[in-house]
Design a protein around this motif. Structure first.
Motif, PDB file in Angstrom:
ATOM      1  N   ALA A  32     -29.271 -72.589  79.217  1.00 44.08           N
ATOM      2  CA  ALA A  32     -29.582 -73.589  78.183  1.00 44.08           C
ATOM      3  C   ALA A  32     -30.115 -72.964  76.896  1.00 44.08           C
ATOM      4  O   ALA A  32     -29.995 -73.557  75.825  1.00 44.08           O
ATOM      5  CB  ALA A  32     -30.582 -74.605  78.718  1.00 44.08           C
ATOM      6  N   HIS A  33     -30.695 -71.748  76.982  1.00 43.10           N
ATOM      7  CA  HIS A  33     -31.186 -71.096  75.762  1.00 43.10           C
ATOM      8  C   HIS A  33     -30.025 -70.656  74.874  1.00 43.10           C
ATOM      9  O   HIS A  33     -30.209 -70.380  73.697  1.00 43.10           O
ATOM     10  CB  HIS A  33     -32.075 -69.892  76.120  1.00 43.10           C
ATOM     11  N   GLU A  34     -28.805 -70.611  75.454  1.00 43.35           N
ATOM     12  CA  GLU A  34     -27.621 -70.219  74.673  1.00 43.35           C
ATOM     13  C   GLU A  34     -26.936 -71.433  74.041  1.00 43.35           C
ATOM     14  O   GLU A  34     -26.385 -71.333  72.959  1.00 43.35           O
ATOM     15  CB  GLU A  34     -26.593 -69.502  75.578  1.00 43.35           C
ATOM     16  N   TRP A  35     -26.954 -72.573  74.755  1.00 49.20           N
ATOM     17  CA  TRP A  35     -26.192 -73.728  74.246  1.00 49.20           C
ATOM     18  C   TRP A  35     -27.068 -74.901  73.804  1.00 49.20           C
ATOM     19  O   TRP A  35     -26.569 -75.972  73.496  1.00 49.20           O
ATOM     20  CB  TRP A  35     -25.134 -74.188  75.248  1.00 49.20           C
ATOM     21  N   SER A  36     -28.401 -74.706  73.787  1.00 48.70           N
ATOM     22  CA  SER A  36     -29.282 -75.768  73.287  1.00 48.70           C
ATOM     23  C   SER A  36     -30.470 -75.119  72.602  1.00 48.70           C
ATOM     24  O   SER A  36     -30.564 -73.897  72.525  1.00 48.70           O
ATOM     25  CB  SER A  36     -29.772 -76.652  74.454  1.00 48.70           C
ATOM     26  N   THR A  37     -31.415 -75.943  72.153  1.00 45.10           N
ATOM     27  CA  THR A  37     -32.615 -75.411  71.493  1.00 45.10           C
ATOM     28  C   THR A  37     -33.736 -75.202  72.513  1.00 45.10           C
ATOM     29  O   THR A  37     -34.910 -75.217  72.154  1.00 45.10           O
ATOM     30  CB  THR A  37     -33.090 -76.378  70.390  1.00 45.10           C
TER      31      THR A  37
END
Length: 213
Positions: A32-37
């Motif tokens: 999620a750190h790659e595709w969200s904030t």
């Protein structure tokens, strides 16, 4: 709508009770750190904020025998569970969601019964088609984007994105209707979170002060 809230609530719910570092570790495990904030600061902030709002119950845990500061463990309240499922349903049906919200919803879709997941995804397709019809009253993609000058490329992008989303959603519906994945009430669910202390191959290793709370 914030993907962080859905992701954090989803992680805590899967553990039953989890401290902030566990939640952060899960979100990194999901990428999620790659595709969200979903960065450490925003994760810890969301936990504290949702505890204040009554969506999470914060348990103060005594420090371990080896010392270190006390940790806070969180669990969903009844209101938190209601909010969680509201967010899941909204993010599966709303076409105008950002990619991170749609991705977060996919990560927790199996918390719903299979029939409801299919029904929500069909509603998503219906809304995309409705949106496309409204847009193409004034813009005909077949005539090419040049009809509106370079501004036409904006509409071109949106229509292409909508069509791809509808096609992808239809494929997902078919896979789910075909029996893919284990949904709520169907038996042992797929475990998508890490146990405390389990090594995370996707961890960023970036240190944050909130890791110890």
């Amino acid at each position: 709508m914030s993907a962080i809230r859905l992701l954090v609530l989803g992680s805590v719910r899967q553990h039953g009770r989890a401290h902030g570092y566990q939640v952060r570790n899960d979100l990194e495990y999901w990428g999620a750190h790659e595709w969200s904030t979903a960065k450490p600061g925003s994760i810890y902030h969301a936990l504290k904020q949702m505890a204040k709002q009554g969506l999470l119950h914060a348990h103060e845990i005594a420090p371990s025998t080896v010392g270190g500061p006390p940790r806070t463990e969180y669990e969903l309240t009844d209101r938190g569970t209601e909010e969680y499922f509201r967010l899941v349903r909204e993010s599966l049906t709303s076409y105008d969601q950002k990619m991170d919200v749609k991705s977060a919803a996919l990560g927790v879709i199996v918390d719903l019964p299979r029939a409801e997941a299919v029904s929500l995804l069909k509603e998503r397709v219906r809304r995309i088609e409705e949106w496309r019809s409204a847009v193409t009253e004034n813009y005909v993609p077949e005539e090419g984007p040049e009809q509106l000058g370079h501004i036409g490329e904006i509409m071109n992008l949106w229509v292409h994105t909508a069509d791809a989303d509808a096609q992808w959603t239809q494929g997902l519906i078919e896979r789910i209707e075909g029996g893919a994945y284990t949904f709520s009430g169907e038996g042992e669910p797929f475990v998508g979170v890490l146990t405390d202390g389990q090594e995370n191959p996707y961890a960023t290793g970036e240190r944050h002060p909130g890791d110890h709370h």
